[in-house]
Design an enzyme around this catalytic site. Sequence first.
Site, short mmCIF file in Angstrom:
data_model
loop_
_atom_site.label_atom_id
_atom_site.label_comp_id
_atom_site.label_asym_id
_atom_site.label_seq_id
_atom_site.Cartn_x
_atom_site.Cartn_y
_atom_site.Cartn_z
N CYS B 104 0.81 -1.31 0.17
CA CYS B 104 0.03 -0.01 0.06
C CYS B 104 0.87 1.09 -0.24
CB CYS B 104 -0.88 -0.05 1.05
SG CYS B 104 -2.39 1.09 1.21
N THR B 105 0.49 2.33 0.85
CA THR B 105 1.25 3.52 0.64
C THR B 105 2.77 3.33 1.62
OG1 THR B 105 -0.17 4.24 2.75
CG2 THR B 105 -0.62 5.07 0.65
#
Lengths: 213, 213
Positions: B104-105
């Site tokens: 993800c981030t």
Amino acid sequence: MAMKITIFLFDGITALDAIGPYESLARLPNSTIEFVGKVKGAVRTGDGFLALHADADISSVRETDILVVPGGHRRGLAATIPDLEVQDWIRRIDAGSRWTTSVCTGSLILGSAGLLAGRRASTHWRAKVALAQFGIEYSADRVTIDGKYMTSAGVSAGLDMGLKLCAELAGRDVAEAIQLSMQYDPQPPFDAGDPATAATADRVNLIENVLRQ
Amino acid sequence: MAMKITIFLFDGITALDAIGPYESLARLPNSTIEFVGKVKGAVRTGDGFLALHADADISSVRETDILVVPGGHRRGLAATIPDLEVQDWIRRIDAGSRWTTSVCTGSLILGSAGLLAGRRASTHWRAKVALAQFGIEYSADRVTIDGKYMTSAGVSAGLDMGLKLCAELAGRDVAEAIQLSMQYDPQPPFDAGDPATAATADRVNLIENVLRQ
């Protein structure tokens, strides 16, 4: 409508069993999630690598809308399944719940409290014989609904159950938006997760002899 | 060969980003997993509902074989991305790692340390513009490998990345047995997880206005 979701933690838990449904349920509008253990404080996964924190103990939690009971490794289950205090608490919470749910071998913990007797339930594929010992009919479905009981198959099946529960609680539009926010468009690298097609003797032997449970 | 796996935790983390890859990597034979935070102790998810425990602080971890950096909610990222101590630690660990990975981030945290500049990387579909600000080319693939960097898409993509990493580290047979032990045969209830097909304005509006991030 505000909803209270309670996730039970115990020593020997399988983390993804709890985190899979938590991750979608936590995105519901107007919900609160509480992680609850027999005692407050750190609970360690069966492999010993991770501690999750129980923010409350079971004596302080008297009711909830949604109960989620995850499964765990063998030793964790062996300590939790016969625990009468846990069984009493689960029965009391279930008496007022809107949904009582489990992931993986969490169905055995519900079974030990007598909740699923005579019903169909999903569990980890390796636990189907154990499930029968509680008078529960094994369902090979990934998620099984029988009355207000929603149970799911092994470990990763909690993600699918969580989204199904989101749809029941808040409608399909919200559940789909949550699925998008989790970017849940799974692409398993191998076709090896379904015991009906994948449980070759070789793979099961590897699990028994080489891998951590 | 014994392998050391290090998973970075920070306040504001998205739990499934960390737990998705952990759950398969923890089953590898001869591996140890350590959860590491800037300081030792409890780290809370962005929604506030769950605390995970960092068993070590970054100053005590000087090398590892596999680094996993999860993503998080906006405020968690806003505090972690500019943190020079975290950036220094990530660069030092990366210098000796066999694989440096993100979910993800988490790719933005690797980007802030300068590690992915000029490379292709996956991230949450909502973070592709942010990724470009670190000179990283956005990959819409669920898992992207560029050199020793393995990055994955949003939240749930860490499950797919974890199994891919298991195959790289221990071979396909072991990875398939791990997939079976996790019963990872996903059956999402809706076809809503892929932003290329699912990101209708309605769903994105729901995420922006109704759901928790």
